[in-house]
Structures are given as C-alpha cells and as structure tokens.
Design an enzyme around this catalytic site. Structure first.
Site: not given
Length: 262
Positions: A121-122, A139
C-alpha cells in the site's frame, strides 16, 4: 467490444476499452477501468478501485487492487493506478493505498516488473524501472525512474530509491538509496556509482565524470552528510549539463529522513 474469454467474469460496471483482451478464468471487479490495448492474461484478479492505462501486458495469476495488508484498513475506497506500457509478470501482487497516507498506490509507465513482486500500500514507482523476480516492497516506498532492483530484495517501509539507482541481488534496504548509486548486501552497502544506465540514456563522458565526483564526495571522502552536500552544491556550473543531476541528488538528500545508505 473488448475481447473477453467466455470463462472470465467481468462485472458489468467495469470499464474496459474496446481493444482490451481478457484471458480465461480472470475476475475483474466493478470499480476497475482498463485502457486501450492492455492484455490481461488468464487466472488474474483485478479488483478494488483500480485504473490501468494503455498497452500494458499483465500475465497470468496477477492479483491487482486487493485490500492493503494494513490492520488499520477499514474498507475505505482507496486506489491503485497503473500507467501505460508496463509488463507485469506472473504472481505479482499490487495493493491499494491507505487513508493514513495519500490513499493511492501508483505505478508509472514503461516498467518491467517480474514474477512474484509485491507492491504494498501507498508505494509510488516511477517510470522505466526494471524490478526483478520476488522483490518485496513494504508500504509507502518511493521509487524513482530508471532504477534496477535485483531479485529477492526486500525494501523497508518508507524507504526511497533515487533515479538510476541499482540494487544488487538479495539486498536488504532499510535506508534511502541516493540517485546514481549501486548498493548490495544484507544490510545494503554502497558499492559504486551507477554509470551504465545513464550511459545507455545518452549521458556524455563529461556528465558521467561529474557523477563520479558527486559519488566520491558523498561516499569516499569521509565527509559528514552536510559537508558533502555543500561540496556537491559547489560543483554547479562546472559541467552545465550535469547541473540537473546535482540538483536531483541534493533534492533527494534533503528529504532523507531515514538516513541514506553510506
């Protein structure tokens, strides 16, 4: 109409351009958009709020747009955005973002991403990168452009990798890797200046020589980081076509909150 294999399941709300091809037993969710010329192989799952650009080739068994592997995630409609002309090989897993960051995981253009790569994520990955088999991005990782990342390497969360950086096979990277730098090892250690990538992009001999000078100041002279930055800044104007590289390095170093590999 898109060419969809009869065994594939594509939600009626999904938006697929007319020239998209979808292979057998692939599942595409309602909030997915796929651009012209993209090919999705068999047995893929593309879900979540995922946007995929033009002329990508997605191989079998890829999982794109699944929920982030973050215990704080509560089902917010975060995104995965993939650009154009990427090659995405087998068993890759790209997750959507989280609201604790910008709510977005992003892949740029013209990347070659090999099998078993995980993009958490991200993460933001730029353009023209080569990411070898089984690289694992935690992440919030930021990757620049024209990097080479060796197979089975692990990238710690919040780490940044600069333009034209190169990471060796099975490297553990837990600090920022500056532009034009080769590193390898567990933990990562700086090996050399990366010149082959810039050379292939047409850098002149004089510009490559300036990269060597920057590398020596940052890694070989025993200077503190602040002293090295000052001496690198003083190189501006000596080789005008290298000023952009100097600025790139200094901008990267200014944001190195995790420290840099040295």
């Amino acid at each position: 109409m898109a060419s969809i294999h009869p065994t594939a399941i594509v939600d009626p709300k999904a938006e697929l351009a007319d020239s998209v091809t979808v292979g057998a037993h692939t599942l595409i969710g309602p909030d997915v958009r796929i651009g012209e010329g993209t090919t999705v192989g068999p047995h893929c799952v593309i879900e979540g709020h995922t946007t995929i650009g033009r002329d990508n080739r997605i191989y079998q068994f890829a999982s794109l747009g699944a929920d982030p592997q973050d215990k704080k995630y509560r089902g917010e409609p975060t995104q995965l955005i993939i650009g154009d002309r990427n090659t995405i090989r087998e068993f890759t897993t790209f997750n959507t973002g989280t609201v604790q960051d910008k709510g977005l995981t992003q892949i740029g253009h013209d990347n070659w991403i090999m099998a078993y790569v995980h993009v958490a994520h991200d993460c933001v990955i730029g353009d023209h990168n080569v990411i070898a088999n089984a690289v694992q991005f935690a992440g919030h990782v930021l990757v620049g452009n024209h990097t080479l990342i060796g197979g089975m390497s692990g990238i710690h969360q919040f780490v940044r990798i600069g333009d034209f950086a190169m990471l060796g096979f099975q490297t553990r990277l837990s600090q920022d890797l500056p532009p034009f730098t080769v590193a390898a090892g567990n933990p990562a250690e700086v090996q050399n200046v990366h010149q082959e990538g810039p050379r292939r992009k047409g850098y002149s001999a004089e510009r490559l020589s300036m990269l060597k000078q920057v590398h020596k100041l940052l890694f070989r002279r025993g200077l503190t980081l602040e002293a090295a930055k000052a001496e690198i800044a003083a190189l501006r104007g000596q080789q005008p076509d290298a000023d952009a590289d100097i600025d790139n390095m200094l901008s990267f170093l200014a944001l190195a909150s995790r420290g840099i590999v040295r």
